[in-house]
Motif scaffolding. Structure first.
Motif, short mmCIF file in Angstrom:
data_model
loop_
_atom_site.label_atom_id
_atom_site.label_comp_id
_atom_site.label_asym_id
_atom_site.label_seq_id
_atom_site.Cartn_x
_atom_site.Cartn_y
_atom_site.Cartn_z
N UNK A 220 1.09 -1.45 0.10
CA UNK A 220 0.13 -0.09 0.24
C UNK A 220 1.16 0.91 -0.08
N UNK A 221 2.02 1.19 0.78
CA UNK A 221 2.79 2.41 1.00
C UNK A 221 3.76 2.00 -0.53
N UNK A 222 4.26 1.41 -1.00
CA UNK A 222 4.81 1.56 -2.18
C UNK A 222 3.53 2.61 -3.34
N UNK A 223 2.57 1.45 -4.07
CA UNK A 223 1.97 1.95 -4.32
C UNK A 223 1.37 4.12 -4.39
N UNK B 64 15.74 -3.68 1.03
CA UNK B 64 16.10 -4.73 0.42
C UNK B 64 14.58 -5.28 -0.23
N UNK B 65 13.27 -4.36 -0.66
CA UNK B 65 12.37 -4.64 -1.29
C UNK B 65 12.21 -4.73 -2.73
N UNK B 66 13.26 -3.80 -3.51
CA UNK B 66 13.65 -3.49 -4.89
C UNK B 66 13.02 -4.37 -6.08
N UNK B 67 13.04 -5.81 -5.38
CA UNK B 67 12.14 -7.10 -5.99
C UNK B 67 10.86 -7.08 -6.10
N UNK B 68 10.42 -6.21 -5.02
CA UNK B 68 9.03 -6.55 -4.52
C UNK B 68 8.72 -5.22 -5.59
N UNK B 69 9.33 -4.24 -5.84
CA UNK B 69 8.87 -2.99 -6.16
C UNK B 69 8.18 -3.23 -7.25
N UNK C 185 13.92 1.65 -7.99
CA UNK C 185 13.04 0.92 -7.06
C UNK C 185 13.55 0.47 -5.57
N UNK C 186 14.72 0.54 -5.65
CA UNK C 186 14.75 0.77 -4.15
C UNK C 186 14.78 1.83 -3.29
N UNK C 187 14.78 3.13 -3.95
CA UNK C 187 14.05 4.78 -2.95
C UNK C 187 12.61 4.28 -2.49
N UNK C 188 11.95 3.35 -3.51
CA UNK C 188 10.50 3.02 -3.50
C UNK C 188 10.42 2.29 -2.10
N UNK C 189 11.37 1.11 -2.24
CA UNK C 189 11.35 0.15 -1.32
C UNK C 189 11.64 0.56 -0.02
N UNK C 190 12.69 1.16 0.06
CA UNK C 190 13.27 2.67 1.53
C UNK C 190 12.03 2.95 2.13
N UNK C 191 11.66 3.68 1.44
CA UNK C 191 10.48 4.67 1.86
C UNK C 191 9.41 4.23 2.00
N UNK C 192 8.64 2.68 1.91
CA UNK C 192 8.13 1.49 1.73
C UNK C 192 7.76 0.75 2.57
#
Length: 105
Positions: free
Chosen positions: A6-9, A34-39, A23-30
Protein backbone atom coordinates in the motif's frame (compact mmCIF):
# COMPACT_ATOMS: atom_id res chain seq x y z
CA UNK A 1 -2.99 -5.29 0.39
CA UNK A 2 -0.20 -5.39 2.98
CA UNK A 3 1.25 -2.18 4.38
CA UNK A 4 4.46 -2.33 2.30
CA UNK A 5 2.47 -2.73 -0.91
CA UNK A 6 0.00 0.00 0.00
CA UNK A 7 2.81 2.43 0.86
CA UNK A 8 4.74 1.60 -2.34
CA UNK A 9 1.62 2.13 -4.46
CA UNK A 10 1.03 5.50 -2.76
CA UNK A 11 4.63 6.60 -3.32
CA UNK A 12 4.59 5.59 -6.98
CA UNK A 13 1.26 7.37 -7.54
CA UNK A 14 2.80 10.58 -6.22
CA UNK A 15 5.92 10.72 -8.39
CA UNK A 16 5.50 14.02 -10.22
CA UNK A 17 5.66 14.36 -13.98
CA UNK A 18 9.22 14.95 -15.13
CA UNK A 19 10.74 13.15 -12.13
CA UNK A 20 11.85 9.56 -11.44
CA UNK A 21 12.45 7.35 -8.43
CA UNK A 22 14.45 4.16 -8.12
CA UNK A 23 13.14 0.73 -7.14
CA UNK A 24 15.36 0.71 -4.05
CA UNK A 25 14.36 4.21 -3.03
CA UNK A 26 10.68 3.28 -3.14
CA UNK A 27 11.40 0.09 -1.18
CA UNK A 28 13.25 2.02 1.55
CA UNK A 29 10.52 4.65 1.84
CA UNK A 30 7.93 1.86 2.01
CA UNK A 31 9.69 0.25 4.98
CA UNK A 32 11.69 -2.54 3.35
CA UNK A 33 15.22 -1.44 2.39
CA UNK A 34 15.85 -4.75 0.60
CA UNK A 35 12.48 -4.83 -1.16
CA UNK A 36 13.44 -3.49 -4.60
CA UNK A 37 12.31 -6.71 -6.27
CA UNK A 38 8.97 -6.41 -4.52
CA UNK A 39 8.60 -2.96 -6.08
CA UNK A 40 9.20 -4.55 -9.48
CA UNK A 41 6.46 -7.08 -8.71
CA UNK A 42 4.07 -4.33 -7.64
CA UNK A 43 4.71 -2.40 -10.84
CA UNK A 44 4.21 -5.51 -12.95
CA UNK A 45 1.00 -6.64 -11.27
CA UNK A 46 -0.67 -3.41 -10.16
CA UNK A 47 0.24 -0.61 -12.60
CA UNK A 48 -2.86 -0.95 -14.71
CA UNK A 49 -5.30 -1.47 -11.82
CA UNK A 50 -3.99 1.52 -9.84
CA UNK A 51 -3.02 3.64 -12.87
CA UNK A 52 0.58 3.84 -11.66
CA UNK A 53 3.07 5.97 -13.56
CA UNK A 54 5.32 2.89 -13.91
CA UNK A 55 7.52 4.64 -16.46
CA UNK A 56 8.86 6.95 -13.73
CA UNK A 57 10.57 4.11 -11.86
CA UNK A 58 14.13 3.23 -12.90
CA UNK A 59 17.15 1.42 -11.48
CA UNK A 60 19.76 2.89 -9.14
CA UNK A 61 22.16 3.59 -12.01
CA UNK A 62 19.63 5.90 -13.61
CA UNK A 63 18.75 3.40 -16.32
CA UNK A 64 15.53 1.80 -17.48
CA UNK A 65 15.32 -1.65 -15.92
CA UNK A 66 13.33 -3.21 -18.75
CA UNK A 67 15.36 -5.03 -21.38
CA UNK A 68 12.58 -5.91 -23.81
CA UNK A 69 12.94 -3.57 -26.80
CA UNK A 70 9.31 -2.49 -27.04
CA UNK A 71 8.85 -1.87 -23.30
CA UNK A 72 12.20 -0.08 -23.10
CA UNK A 73 11.20 2.28 -25.90
CA UNK A 74 7.72 2.90 -24.46
CA UNK A 75 9.27 3.85 -21.12
CA UNK A 76 11.96 6.01 -22.69
CA UNK A 77 9.50 7.84 -24.93
CA UNK A 78 7.14 8.40 -21.99
CA UNK A 79 9.95 9.92 -19.92
CA UNK A 80 11.15 12.08 -22.80
CA UNK A 81 7.58 13.33 -23.32
CA UNK A 82 7.74 14.60 -19.73
CA UNK A 83 10.94 16.53 -20.45
CA UNK A 84 13.47 14.05 -19.09
CA UNK A 85 16.69 14.03 -21.07
CA UNK A 86 18.94 10.99 -21.42
CA UNK A 87 22.72 10.92 -21.18
CA UNK A 88 24.43 8.70 -23.77
CA UNK A 89 21.01 7.52 -25.00
CA UNK A 90 20.19 5.32 -22.00
CA UNK A 91 20.94 7.01 -18.67
CA UNK A 92 19.11 9.65 -16.65
CA UNK A 93 20.89 12.19 -14.46
CA UNK A 94 19.55 11.29 -11.01
CA UNK A 95 20.92 14.50 -9.49
CA UNK A 96 18.64 16.44 -11.82
CA UNK A 97 15.55 14.24 -12.17
CA UNK A 98 15.27 12.06 -9.05
CA UNK A 99 12.25 12.86 -6.92
CA UNK A 100 13.00 12.95 -3.21
CA UNK A 101 9.74 13.28 -1.26
CA UNK A 102 9.99 15.70 1.62
CA UNK A 103 12.99 17.58 0.25
CA UNK A 104 12.65 21.09 -1.06
CA UNK A 105 13.02 21.47 -4.81
Amino acid sequence: MNSFTAKAVEIIQNIPEGKVMTYGQIARLSGSPRGARQVVRILHSMSQKHKLPWHRVINSQGRIGLREDESFHVQKLSLQAEGIEFIDNDQIDLQRYQYRPGEEE
